[in-house]
Enzyme design. Sequence first.
Site, mmCIF file in Angstrom:
data_model
loop_
_atom_site.group_PDB
_atom_site.id
_atom_site.type_symbol
_atom_site.label_atom_id
_atom_site.label_comp_id
_atom_site.label_asym_id
_atom_site.label_seq_id
_atom_site.Cartn_x
_atom_site.Cartn_y
_atom_site.Cartn_z
ATOM 1 N N ARG A 135 112.800 35.429 108.837
ATOM 2 C CA ARG A 135 111.882 34.995 107.775
ATOM 3 C C ARG A 135 111.255 33.626 108.015
ATOM 4 O O ARG A 135 110.052 33.456 107.794
ATOM 5 C CB ARG A 135 112.589 35.006 106.404
ATOM 6 C CG ARG A 135 113.064 36.370 105.950
ATOM 7 C CD ARG A 135 112.004 37.410 106.067
ATOM 8 N NE ARG A 135 112.375 38.654 105.401
ATOM 9 C CZ ARG A 135 111.847 39.824 105.682
ATOM 10 N NH1 ARG A 135 110.948 39.925 106.636
ATOM 11 N NH2 ARG A 135 112.217 40.903 105.037
ATOM 12 N N ASP A 179 104.162 49.057 100.554
ATOM 13 C CA ASP A 179 104.070 47.831 99.739
ATOM 14 C C ASP A 179 102.952 46.923 100.207
ATOM 15 O O ASP A 179 102.106 46.486 99.432
ATOM 16 C CB ASP A 179 105.347 46.976 99.814
ATOM 17 C CG ASP A 179 106.591 47.758 99.539
ATOM 18 O OD1 ASP A 179 106.476 48.822 98.922
ATOM 19 O OD2 ASP A 179 107.665 47.299 99.945
ATOM 20 N N ASP A 221 115.091 37.129 100.420
ATOM 21 C CA ASP A 221 113.923 36.905 101.276
ATOM 22 C C ASP A 221 112.816 36.099 100.594
ATOM 23 O O ASP A 221 112.141 35.297 101.214
ATOM 24 C CB ASP A 221 113.380 38.238 101.795
ATOM 25 C CG ASP A 221 114.277 38.808 102.887
ATOM 26 O OD1 ASP A 221 114.948 38.006 103.566
ATOM 27 O OD2 ASP A 221 114.313 40.032 103.056
ATOM 28 N N SER A 245 115.084 50.730 102.262
ATOM 29 C CA SER A 245 114.331 49.509 102.533
ATOM 30 C C SER A 245 114.896 48.931 103.823
ATOM 31 O O SER A 245 116.086 48.627 103.908
ATOM 32 C CB SER A 245 114.528 48.541 101.367
ATOM 33 O OG SER A 245 114.216 47.258 101.797
#
Length: 405
Positions: free
Chosen positions: A95, A15, A124, A177
């Site tokens: 995050r 990605d 996220d 993932s």
Amino acid sequence: MAKNIAILAFSGGLDSTISIDWIKENYGYDVITLTVDLGGGQFSNDLEKRAKKAGALDCVILDVRKEFSTEYILPSLKAGIIYEDNYLLATSIGRPLMAKKLVETAYKYNAKAVAHGCTGKGNDQVRFDTAIKTLSANEPLEIIAPAREASLTRDEEKEYAEKLGIKLPGVEERVYSIDRNLWGLAIEGEDLEDPWVEPPEDAYLITNSVDNTPDKPSYLELSFKEGVPIKLNGKNSDFLDIIEELNIKAGDHGVGRVVHVENRLVGIKSREVYEAPAATVIHEAFQSLEKLVLNRDQSRMKNFVSNTYSDLVYDGRWFSGLRENLDAYCKSSCRYMTGDVRIKLFKSKCEVVGAKSPYSLYSYDLATYSNDDKFKHGSAVGFIDIYSLPSRIQRKQQVHDELTD
Ligand code: ARG
């Protein structure tokens, strides 16, 4: 004229690698990648080569494990945060620190934008965007999210990479993932998406299946000072080192696996698995010490603070006034959180088998049923007489049902 710059959060995976070209094509910006190493050993060592090959102007790598352990994990531990009784929030606390580094790097390079790889379906994106917008409130940055904007399927991403002539190892394998850091792993996708299907063994990366765990238990001793883990097995250690060591030791015994169907902030229910060996051991130990040093009122209040703090962090409001207020409460609640905890790891279980503290409220003389008993049994009679007074009055005046029915 020099082009605008975007700082892209970069893991080296499919990605984020194709995002480099996607941003250049769709925004006309130059891209500098930023890899924020939150521990857990997740990055390949050819990141810079990968980023540059995919068209990045530059590649920044920051090792923030120390900052992560002291400024993010430690407050989370002191607050006892666990989302919906299961998830120790490794991703949720990672995050905000990544967002902070994106903003700092953007200012450093005079960039116009920051970019991350989140889709439009998860928590996220909320955490990244909220943190970025908050931290850059005085000097706003543009936010680019290629996966959210282009919503390419995995196959389309592969095609995109092929067209660019980029080959990434492991791309053909079946992929979950995965988000991974020092405090734990979150694994989603593939078979895990069916809540009826038992998670396959290959979904787990750092914990042994119970069949492969040692046949003998391991005993550990973890020591705390004012809520901070300071020693493992009697040896002074940095918190970061304690976490890294416990991830290996507890992972070996299969400790810290969780299968969870959770309520996302965006309204979707998702089914995922988590692995958090060190976090599980440290939380268990911390809680058992709290049982010794907090009284009942304090414990109840602490539960309330933990739940509020958990939702706040899960929902992406790390950088908020309320979190600071709650931290102040937790600091105070940790004032006497000094002591040692003995833990047994065996066949995927983490069991606290002993705890002691110089500030313990536990009194053997009062608790024992032996001849050492110093509790004044007679006082209980007067206590109960007053204690039962309101219910006795009410019984006489109002309540007659149960016995006469
Ligand atoms: N559900 C967890 C959370 O919202 C983990 C998300 C992890 N992301 C991933 N790409 N696996 O915090």
